[in-house]
Design an enzyme around this catalytic site. Structure first.
Site, PDB file in Angstrom:
ATOM      1  N   ASP A  16     -10.346   6.148   0.299  1.00 19.52           N
ATOM      2  CA  ASP A  16     -10.629   5.937   1.483  1.00 19.52           C
ATOM      3  C   ASP A  16     -12.035   5.337   2.060  1.00 19.52           C
ATOM      4  OD1 ASP A  16      -7.956   6.745   2.191  1.00 19.52           O
ATOM      5  OD2 ASP A  16      -8.941   8.759   2.966  1.00 19.52           O
ATOM      6  N   ASP A  35       8.516  11.021  -3.994  1.00 17.79           N
ATOM      7  CA  ASP A  35       9.294  11.633  -4.973  1.00 17.79           C
ATOM      8  C   ASP A  35       8.706  12.775  -5.626  1.00 17.79           C
ATOM      9  OD1 ASP A  35       7.495   9.170  -5.851  1.00 17.79           O
ATOM     10  OD2 ASP A  35       8.142   9.861  -7.747  1.00 17.79           O
ATOM     11  N   LYS A  51     -10.066  14.939   9.195  1.00 18.43           N
ATOM     12  CA  LYS A  51      -8.612  14.525   9.106  1.00 18.43           C
ATOM     13  C   LYS A  51      -7.747  15.085   8.311  1.00 18.43           C
ATOM     14  CE  LYS A  51      -6.705  10.436   8.533  1.00 18.43           C
ATOM     15  NZ  LYS A  51      -5.785  10.638   7.867  1.00 18.43           N
ATOM     16  N   ASN A  52      -8.075  14.647   6.931  1.00 19.11           N
ATOM     17  CA  ASN A  52      -7.083  15.272   6.082  1.00 19.11           C
ATOM     18  C   ASN A  52      -7.096  16.653   5.588  1.00 19.11           C
ATOM     19  OD1 ASN A  52      -6.657  12.260   5.845  1.00 19.11           O
ATOM     20  ND2 ASN A  52      -8.010  11.999   4.265  1.00 19.11           N
ATOM     21  N   ARG A  95      -6.857   7.068  15.143  1.00 25.55           N
ATOM     22  CA  ARG A  95      -6.182   7.843  14.493  1.00 25.55           C
ATOM     23  C   ARG A  95      -7.045   8.815  13.748  1.00 25.55           C
ATOM     24  NH1 ARG A  95      -3.522   5.356   9.868  1.00 25.55           N
ATOM     25  NH2 ARG A  95      -3.492   7.718   9.507  1.00 25.55           N
ATOM     26  N   ARG A 129       4.442   4.014  -0.157  1.00 30.27           N
ATOM     27  CA  ARG A 129       3.972   5.333  -0.133  1.00 30.27           C
ATOM     28  C   ARG A 129       5.220   6.312  -0.461  1.00 30.27           C
ATOM     29  NH1 ARG A 129      -1.338   6.253   3.729  1.00 30.27           N
ATOM     30  NH2 ARG A 129      -1.579   7.802   2.605  1.00 30.27           N
ATOM     31  N   CYS A 156       3.827   2.022   4.656  1.00 29.72           N
ATOM     32  CA  CYS A 156       2.841   2.058   5.677  1.00 29.72           C
ATOM     33  C   CYS A 156       1.772   0.861   5.351  1.00 29.72           C
ATOM     34  CB  CYS A 156       2.157   3.368   5.660  1.00 29.72           C
ATOM     35  SG  CYS A 156       0.911   3.491   4.467  1.00 29.72           S
TER      36      CYS A 156
HETATM   37  C1  UD1 Z   1      -4.163   9.704  -0.408  1.00 25.93           C
HETATM   38  C2  UD1 Z   1      -5.551   9.906  -1.111  1.00 25.93           C
HETATM   39  C3  UD1 Z   1      -6.331  11.000  -0.313  1.00 25.93           C
HETATM   40  C4  UD1 Z   1      -6.577  10.357   1.102  1.00 25.93           C
HETATM   41  C5  UD1 Z   1      -5.183  10.154   1.720  1.00 25.93           C
HETATM   42  C6  UD1 Z   1      -5.583   9.434   3.213  1.00 25.93           C
HETATM   43  C7  UD1 Z   1      -5.835  10.119  -3.681  1.00 25.93           C
HETATM   44  C8  UD1 Z   1      -5.529  10.611  -4.990  1.00 25.93           C
HETATM   45  N1  UD1 Z   1      -5.070  10.419  -2.343  1.00 25.93           N
HETATM   46  O1  UD1 Z   1      -3.813  10.798  -0.165  1.00 25.93           O
HETATM   47  O2  UD1 Z   1      -7.572  11.163  -0.968  1.00 25.93           O
HETATM   48  O3  UD1 Z   1      -7.331  11.121   1.689  1.00 25.93           O
HETATM   49  O4  UD1 Z   1      -4.444   9.204   1.113  1.00 25.93           O
HETATM   50  O5  UD1 Z   1      -5.545   8.438   3.032  1.00 25.93           O
HETATM   51  O6  UD1 Z   1      -6.835   9.498  -3.387  1.00 25.93           O
HETATM   52  N2  UD1 Z   1       2.626   8.949  -5.060  1.00 25.93           N
HETATM   53  C9  UD1 Z   1       3.975   8.600  -5.752  1.00 25.93           C
HETATM   54  N3  UD1 Z   1       4.779   9.584  -5.486  1.00 25.93           N
HETATM   55  C10 UD1 Z   1       4.389  10.691  -4.663  1.00 25.93           C
HETATM   56  C11 UD1 Z   1       3.083  10.876  -4.248  1.00 25.93           C
HETATM   57  C12 UD1 Z   1       2.271   9.772  -4.316  1.00 25.93           C
HETATM   58  O7  UD1 Z   1       4.113   7.957  -6.245  1.00 25.93           O
HETATM   59  O8  UD1 Z   1       5.314  11.485  -4.151  1.00 25.93           O
HETATM   60  C13 UD1 Z   1       1.371   8.044  -5.550  1.00 25.93           C
HETATM   61  C14 UD1 Z   1       1.193   6.971  -4.232  1.00 25.93           C
HETATM   62  O9  UD1 Z   1       1.949   5.845  -4.123  1.00 25.93           O
HETATM   63  C15 UD1 Z   1      -0.412   6.734  -4.756  1.00 25.93           C
HETATM   64  C16 UD1 Z   1      -0.722   7.747  -5.318  1.00 25.93           C
HETATM   65  O10 UD1 Z   1       0.275   8.593  -5.776  1.00 25.93           O
HETATM   66  O11 UD1 Z   1      -0.245   5.423  -5.402  1.00 25.93           O
HETATM   67  C17 UD1 Z   1      -1.906   8.770  -4.298  1.00 25.93           C
HETATM   68  O12 UD1 Z   1      -0.992   9.384  -3.523  1.00 25.93           O
HETATM   69  P1  UD1 Z   1      -1.415  10.680  -2.840  1.00 25.93           P
HETATM   70  O13 UD1 Z   1      -2.627  11.558  -3.455  1.00 25.93           O
HETATM   71  O14 UD1 Z   1      -0.083  11.325  -2.690  1.00 25.93           O
HETATM   72  O15 UD1 Z   1      -1.526  10.167  -1.477  1.00 25.93           O
HETATM   73  P2  UD1 Z   1      -1.879  10.917  -0.116  1.00 25.93           P
HETATM   74  O16 UD1 Z   1      -1.521  12.256  -0.189  1.00 25.93           O
HETATM   75  O17 UD1 Z   1      -1.555  10.111   0.886  1.00 25.93           O
END
Ligand code: UD1
Length: 419
Positions: A306, A124, A22-23, A398, A121, A116
């Site tokens: 995850d 920035d 999925k990812n 999902r 999430r 979410c």
């Molecule tokens: C995350 C997981 C990914 C997983 C996906 C789906 C990690 C590092 N990432 O990816 O492995 O497959 O969820 O569940 O394990 N953050 C910020 N600002 C931003 C973006 C992120 O502060 O602009 C912070 C988030 O709040 C969080 C962390 O960074 O604490 C992880 O973020 P990110 O890797 O971006 O999340 P996903 O891409 O959703």
């Protein structure tokens, strides 16, 4: 309301073929927007997040077709640059389309994705990188208006956290930007490399994926291509947890053992025997699960956030107390109250879950709070005495393709009751 009903405590045996990730598929589908012509994507799972991605692509003017596990997206007639709020709200990953839409159309409008089920999430890091690449962003009434009046320009970007989503969005924006983009402290997850492979097969010039520095030399255009999505390491971890917790022996086909090193070592440590052979593995669950030292979720190649809920469900019957520290998301333990209905003894203190092993679990009614938390309920229910009814299963659908029939095929007493 649709629900999953499980009569637990049955041994599992047989073979499951693991779906595409999925990812990976979601950012790859966003990437098809950049290609002038048809993209054929193989090993695409039947999951509702893919259906929503299709709706977004079609809204933007793409033609999408599905043929079993393959999809064909033709983005030659893209004519829109905004994603309606209703679609943004259906899937947080719709933010993945931002970099690709700006890359293709020079501008984009999306609504702020907001929080979410896992907590806040923020995006920035995505937005400040796009600004560095020449995008002007204004926020009004919950919408983000993004405009690159002079086109996207390559830039040096330092992420202060190796965000998976931000790394992917920057790669998508930079693929057809003018000049070179360098992402420092980039995410190293296998799904990043899969997106890089897809974009390169369409004519992009990206190198360094899988390391913490990614170089993207912008090209004028991307073209038709064909790509196969990597196997889903979290879905594989789900079926491994089901086997380990029920003391069963099953084989998983279509896996990438090199993507699962931290996951497999935890299964071995807790007593499972795992025999890997090429792209398949056979797990034999132990008679008694052993307690393991503290587990911490980390960025890849550390233990994936995850897989946390699945491992916590598995360790609920360990011969002692285990600790799981969640370092990525602030509010990831909402499912624990539901899991405890099945007799697990898990306490949450901030970002720490303390799992006190119990000798047996028992069926109950419970509801999914999120995708992997829902899969953890299925895992525990398979090992519980009596019947479990799981509601709010749209969360599970999902990300899991055919979870019910896959588990039926290895002997689980599980059924899907449709609305
Ligand atoms: C995350 C997981 C990914 C997983 C996906 C789906 C990690 C590092 N990432 O990816 O492995 O497959 O969820 O569940 O394990 N953050 C910020 N600002 C931003 C973006 C992120 O502060 O602009 C912070 C988030 O709040 C969080 C962390 O960074 O604490 C992880 O973020 P990110 O890797 O971006 O999340 P996903 O891409 O959703």
């Amino acid at each position: 309301m649709a629900e999953i009903v499980i009569k637990g405590n049955k041994k599992l045996s047989g073979k499951i073929t693991v779906q595409g990730a999925k990812n990976s598929v979601l950012p790859v589908l966003a990437g098809t927007l950049l290609c002038d012509g048809e993209c054929v994507i193989h090993n695409c799972p039947h999951i509702s997040d893919v259906d929503i991605s299709f709706k977004i692509l079609e809204f933007l003017g793409c033609d999408c077709k599905r043929q079993d596990k393959s999809v064909i997206v033709d983005a030659s007639c893209v004519n829109a640059f905004s994603i309606p709020d209703s679609l943004m709200r259906e899937m947080r990953s719709s933010v993945m389309f931002l970099g690709a839409i700006i890359g293709r159309m020079g501008k984009a409008v999306i609504s702020s994705p907001g929080g979410c089920e896992l907590g806040p999430r923020p995006i920035d890091l995505h937005l400040s990188a796009l600004q560095k690449m020449g995008v002007k962003i204004t926020e009004e009434h919950g919408n983000l208006y993004c405009d690159a009046p002079n086109g996207l320009c390559g830039s040096e970007i330092h992420l202060n956290f190796p965000s998976v989503g931000a790394t992917e969005n920057i790669m998508l924006a930079a693929a057809t930007a003018k000049g070179t983009t360098v992402i420092h402290n980039a995410a190293r997850e296998p799904e990043i490399s899969d997106l890089g492979d897809f974009l390169n097969s369409a004519g992009a010039r990206i190198c360094g994926c899988g390391s913490d520095t990614i170089y993207i030399n912008g090209v004028r255009k991307l073209y038709s291509t064909c790509h196969t999505i990597i196997p889903d390491r979290i879905v594989a971890a789900t079926y491994l947890s089901c086997a380990a917790l029920t003391g069963s022996k099953i084989t998983l086909d279509n896996i990438m053992p090199s993507h699962m090193v931290s996951i497999l070592s935890l299964f071995r440590e807790s007593g499972s025997n795992i025999a890997v052979s090429g792209k398949s593995l056979t797990i034999t669950g132990p008679k008694i699960l052993c307690r393991v030292p503290t587990i911490r979720s980390l960025v890849y190649p550390g233990f994936p956030t995850d897989a946390g809920p699945l491992i916590i469900a598995m360790l609920s019957k360990a011969d002692g107390t285990c600790v799981f520290v969640e370092n990525i998301f602030e509010n990831r333990f909402r499912y624990v109250d539901e899991l405890n209905r099945l007799g697990t003894k898990i306490k949450v203190e901030g970002k720490i879950a303390i799992i006190e092993g119990v000798p047996s679990l028992s069926g109950a009614s419970c509801k999914c709070t999120d995708l992997r938390g829902g899969a953890a309920l299925v895992t525990a229910a398979l090992a519980a005495d009596g019947e479990t009814n799981i509601t709010e299963i749209s969360h599970i659908l999902r990300g899991y393709d055919d979870i019910v029939s896959n588990l039926q095929s290895v002997g689980a007493d599980i059924k899907l009751i449709k609305e």
